[in-house]
Scaffold this motif. Structure first.
Motif, PDB file in Angstrom:
ATOM      1  N   ALA A   1      10.791  -5.494  -1.322  1.00  0.00           N
ATOM      2  CA  ALA A   1      10.154  -5.061  -2.567  1.00  0.00           C
ATOM      3  C   ALA A   1       9.072  -4.026  -2.287  1.00  0.00           C
ATOM      4  N   CYS A   2       8.792  -3.228  -3.310  1.00  0.00           N
ATOM      5  CA  CYS A   2       7.733  -2.232  -3.225  1.00  0.00           C
ATOM      6  C   CYS A   2       6.671  -2.627  -4.247  1.00  0.00           C
TER       7      CYS A   2
ATOM      8  N   ASN B   1       0.829  -1.209   0.000  1.00  0.00           N
ATOM      9  CA  ASN B   1       0.000   0.000   0.000  1.00  0.00           C
ATOM     10  C   ASN B   1       0.856   1.249   0.000  1.00  0.00           C
ATOM     11  N   ALA B   2       1.210   1.713  -1.196  1.00  0.00           N
ATOM     12  CA  ALA B   2       1.972   2.949  -1.285  1.00  0.00           C
ATOM     13  C   ALA B   2       1.685   3.572  -2.643  1.00  0.00           C
TER      14      ALA B   2
ATOM     15  N   ILE C   1       2.853  -2.399  -8.580  1.00  0.00           N
ATOM     16  CA  ILE C   1       2.046  -3.427  -9.256  1.00  0.00           C
ATOM     17  C   ILE C   1       0.582  -3.238  -8.871  1.00  0.00           C
ATOM     18  N   LYS C   2       0.342  -2.938  -7.606  1.00  0.00           N
ATOM     19  CA  LYS C   2      -1.036  -2.759  -7.156  1.00  0.00           C
ATOM     20  C   LYS C   2      -1.685  -1.606  -7.911  1.00  0.00           C
ATOM     21  N   GLU C   3      -0.921  -0.530  -8.124  1.00  0.00           N
ATOM     22  CA  GLU C   3      -1.493   0.627  -8.804  1.00  0.00           C
ATOM     23  C   GLU C   3      -1.621   0.390 -10.311  1.00  0.00           C
ATOM     24  N   ARG C   4      -0.674  -0.330 -10.890  1.00  0.00           N
ATOM     25  CA  ARG C   4      -0.609  -0.387 -12.359  1.00  0.00           C
ATOM     26  C   ARG C   4      -0.945  -1.740 -12.960  1.00  0.00           C
ATOM     27  N   TRP C   5      -1.421  -2.705 -12.168  1.00  0.00           N
ATOM     28  CA  TRP C   5      -1.569  -4.040 -12.760  1.00  0.00           C
ATOM     29  C   TRP C   5      -2.623  -4.050 -13.856  1.00  0.00           C
TER      30      TRP C   5
END
Lengths: 338, 435
Positions: free
Chosen positions: B92-93, B70-71, B97-101
């Motif tokens: 890892a950050c 969550n960032a 991936i969460k924002e752009r998957w």
């Protein structure tokens, strides 16, 4: 037989289209969209956000032109181009204009048959060093190891600069900017050199940017600007004066915030001519009278575009430097709107 | 002599019960003893390998799992990581991936139309199921026949009449062949079945589709420029894989043909395409064709790329299948001839089933190679997953993030390629007729 017919048809179509290709403005209006070539991704200049919207300083120029021509800053089809495909994309008519960090050089302008309509960013090659190196000028870099992209003009500029100043260096050849960042951070080289805007963006991505400094020396001229094809001067004029409108608006103090107020009429005739409340500048370009108003409302004037995308309040944090108005000691100087 | 035998006390009359095997040779311990520590050399190798794997995992596992989801930017990630773990190194950050998957999956496809590529993908699975697995209901083959027309309609949209009129061409061809074969013989029937649909497509289909477009049945048109991410890779990969196999078979047969012209054309094509790097063909597709085409012609860039990749794959496929053909004993050809089968019957019933079976590993590795080669399109400015990693890094929030994006792309590609490879092994086992 089919093949002959096919090529015959192609030739005829090519000839017919060649005769009709001159009027880019009509094509754009008929299509209802401006095809604008941008980079596939360059920090601060062109990138898609998480919703797929293109943003950035070069993108802002595309949007301003689209707004001036079509009245809608979102009527742009962004065509991502690479360093290898950008010129053919423009020459073949796949894109109407290219706004992709392209250095204005003699050969590109003359030999490749393009028309650079102006400069939207004066860049130049600089040096990035760790602060702990204790260096304050590039002239103190005698004997340093330098990370440098192979096969680029930066490599030649670097050799020239060190030879002129009679100091030695050891090159560490690297292939991409991504590799350069890793090598530099790993300590494989003392200095990283590329365009100053790229250095600022690279530095901003570091964990501790304050531990690194960009040296004051700029060793090359890289005027970056939008360009169009040879052969359609009317279209070239539209792109040129759309860019100039953004620049002159800053000089005249017209911003996206106060533009509606200024549309009511001002005492400055140049502002009135720019905004179309006086004179027929828009008509001369083949556009609406309020073309510049729409262009300015798209993303603001030059200063606003600069500040939102690459200015000192963004993570990239570029100072205006050479890109200040001529009245502030910079190089931005548009011909008068009259 | 039963009494003597009963007197001999040292002969055992009944079997001893079975004893459990020694603990050191069964179960986990037994396996370890047999496989890892059987000889001093093996002990040394085992210890070194386990140490090495442990070392890799000790870095990799914390990186993957002790990470931040969550960032909104790399800097935020770094703050959270240094708060939680002390140092930013080795974590890892995954926020990127969460924002752009979704972007990495669909590119710039309009979000309200995401159901279309998803449906196309599900239908793709339905389509290939009867081809891949024998047990699936044969009636699903109807979907397989419709899919080539349905897929472009779903992906690109527009009116339904374009794909429909294109499909009608094939129907015309089929019926013309059926009708003409009885009356005039096979050769004329084949010629008519090719010519009439071509005439239909070239001269009649367009106006008919134009007339019908008054009836507005269709989906919103989505431009090729909006395609990207894994959707683009899968689209190019699936079309190239699907078309290259039949083209490859034809080319391989053509290369073995006795007809000189057919043979030279096929050999020339295969050798030319195989002699040129794929990246060169892509540059031809993206830049050179533009210059030959009259300005203003809109020959879709993705279509151009798909054609080039398909031709490239077909040339390799042809050679793989030729290898299979060459491996067949001559007796198979002669046997087919002696049964009185004509050329196509022999190919369909005797030669191809065996040749293709032999070539399965080669065919599948060509498929996998082609699917992975689709990332090369990032060089001509199409935003496939690798192209998008660069574009995402250009966002100043994510500038400087590398491994997370590459790891994600690698993971997804691995899933696809590994499934293909497992399927080919399953197929080989199923078709194995030797003992």
């Amino acid at each position: 037989m089919k093949k002959t017919v096919f090529f015959g048809a192609l030739t005829v179509a090519g000839l017919a289209a060649g005769a009709a290709a001159a009027a880019t403005l009509d094509d754009v209006k008929e299509r209802g969209k401006l095809n604008c070539g941008v980079s596939t991704g360059l920090v601060g200049f062109a990138y898609p956000d998480d919703a797929g919207e293109w943003k950035g300083f070069d993108v802002g120029v595309c949007r301003a032109v689209a707004a001036a021509v079509l009245g809608d800053p979102s009527a742009v089809e962004f065509v991502p181009t690479t360093g290898k495909t950008r010129f053919t994309a423009l020459a073949s008519g796949e894109i109407d204009m290219l706004a992709r960090n392209t250095t204005w050089t003699f050969t590109r302008d003359v030999d490749l048959k393009f028309e650079f309509v102006g400069v939207n960013y004066y860049d130049g090659q600089g040096f990035l060093v760790p602060k702990e190196l204790g260096v304050s000028s590039a002239k103190e870099l005698d004997g340093a190891t330098v990370c440098i992209q192979t096969g680029t003009t930066t490599e030649l500029n670097l050799a020239d600069y060190f030879r002129v100043n009679n100091i030695s260096y050891e090159p560490v050849p690297i292939e991409t900017n991504a590799e350069a960042q890793q090598q530099y951070l790993a300590g494989a080289c003392d200095v990283f050199t590329t365009d100053a805007s790229g250095l600022a963006a690279t530095r901003a991505a570091f964990e501790d940017p304050s531990a690194h400094v960009v040296l004051p020396e700029i060793v090359s001229k890289e005027p970056l600007g939008p360009l169009v094809r040879h052969g359609d001067n009317a279209w070239g004029d539209i792109v040129r004066w759309s860019l100039n409108a953004l620049i002159v608006a800053e000089e005249l103090g017209v911003t996206s915030a106060n533009i509606d107020e200024m549309l009511g009429g001002t005492n400055n005739p140049e502002i009135n001519r720019l905004l179309g409340t006086e004179g027929t500048l828009g008509e001369m370009l083949g556009l609406e009278a309020d073309w510049a108003v729409k262009a300015l409302k798209a993303g603001g004037n030059y200063a606003e575009l600069f500040e939102t995308n690459i200015g000192e309040n963004t993570p990239i944090g570029l100072a205006r430097g050479l890109n200040a108005q001529w009245t502030d000691g910079g190089l931005l100087y548009t011909p008068p709107f009259r | 002599m039963s009494d003597t035998s009963s007197n001999i006390a040292y002969v055992r009359k009944d079997m001893l019960p079975q004893k459990a095997p020694p603990k050191t040779s069964v179960g986990a311990i037994g396996w370890i003893n047999a496989n890892l520590f059987s000889t001093p050399a093996n002990i040394l190798l085992s210890v070194v390998s386990i140490g090495f794997i442990g070392y890799i995992l000790s870095g990799l596992l914390p990186w993957v799992f002790m990470s931040v989801w969550n960032a909104d930017s790399l800097n935020e990630c770094r703050e959270i990581i240094s708060e939680a773990y002390g140092s930013t190194h080795g974590h890892a950050c995954w926020g990127v991936i969460k924002e752009r998957w979704l972007q990495l999956t669909f590119g710039f496809y309009p979000p309200e139309h995401y159901w279309r590529p998803i449906l196309a993908f599900i239908l793709l699975c339905v389509t290939i199921a009867p081809v891949l697995f024998e047990k699936v209901d044969r009636r699903l083959l109807i979907v397989t026949a419709i899919y080539p027309f349905l897929m472009p309609f779903l992906m690109w949209g527009g009116t339904i009449w374009g794909p429909l009129t294109a499909a009608v061409g094939f129907v015309i061809g089929y019926f013309v062949y059926k009708a003409a074969a009885k009356k005039f013989g096979t050769l004329i029937a084949v010629i008519a079945a090719v010519m009439l649909p071509v005439i239909w497509w070239l001269f009649i289909a367009g106006p008919v589709a134009g007339l019908l477009s008054g009836i507005p049945i269709g989906l919103e048109f989505v431009e090729s420029r909006r395609f990207g991410g894994f959707m683009l890779s899968i689209l190019i990969g699936v079309v190239a894989i699907g078309c290259s196999l039949p083209i490859g078979i034809v080319l391989a047969l053509g290369r073995q043909s006795d007809l000189w012209i057919v043979k030279s054309i096929c050999t020339g094509f295969i050798e030319f395409i195989r002699g040129v790097p794929l990246i060169t063909l892509l540059f031809v597709a993206s830049t050179l064709l533009n210059i030959f085409m009259p300005p203003g012609t809109n020959f879709d860039i993705i279509l151009r790329v798909i054609i080039m990749v398909t031709l490239f794959a077909a040339a390799y496929m042809a050679e793989v299948i030729r290898g299979g053909l060459a491996a067949l004993p001559k007796g198979q050809y002669e046997g087919a001839d002696s049964l009185g089968l004509n050329y196509w019957q022999a190919q369909r019933l005797i030669i191809m089933p065996q040749a293709l079976k032999i070539s399965i590993p080669g065919i599948v590795s060509t498929f996998i190679g082609i699917f992975k080669d689709t990332v090369l399109v990032s060089i001509i400015g199409l935003l496939d997953p690798m192209g998008l990693t660069n574009a995402i890094r250009a966002d100043s929030a994510w500038n400087g993030i590398y491994w997370e994006l590459f790891a994600f792309v690698a993971f997804v590609f691995f899933v696809f390629c590994f499934s293909m490879s497992r399927y080919s092994m399953y197929l080989e086992r199923k078709l194995k007729t030797t003992h």
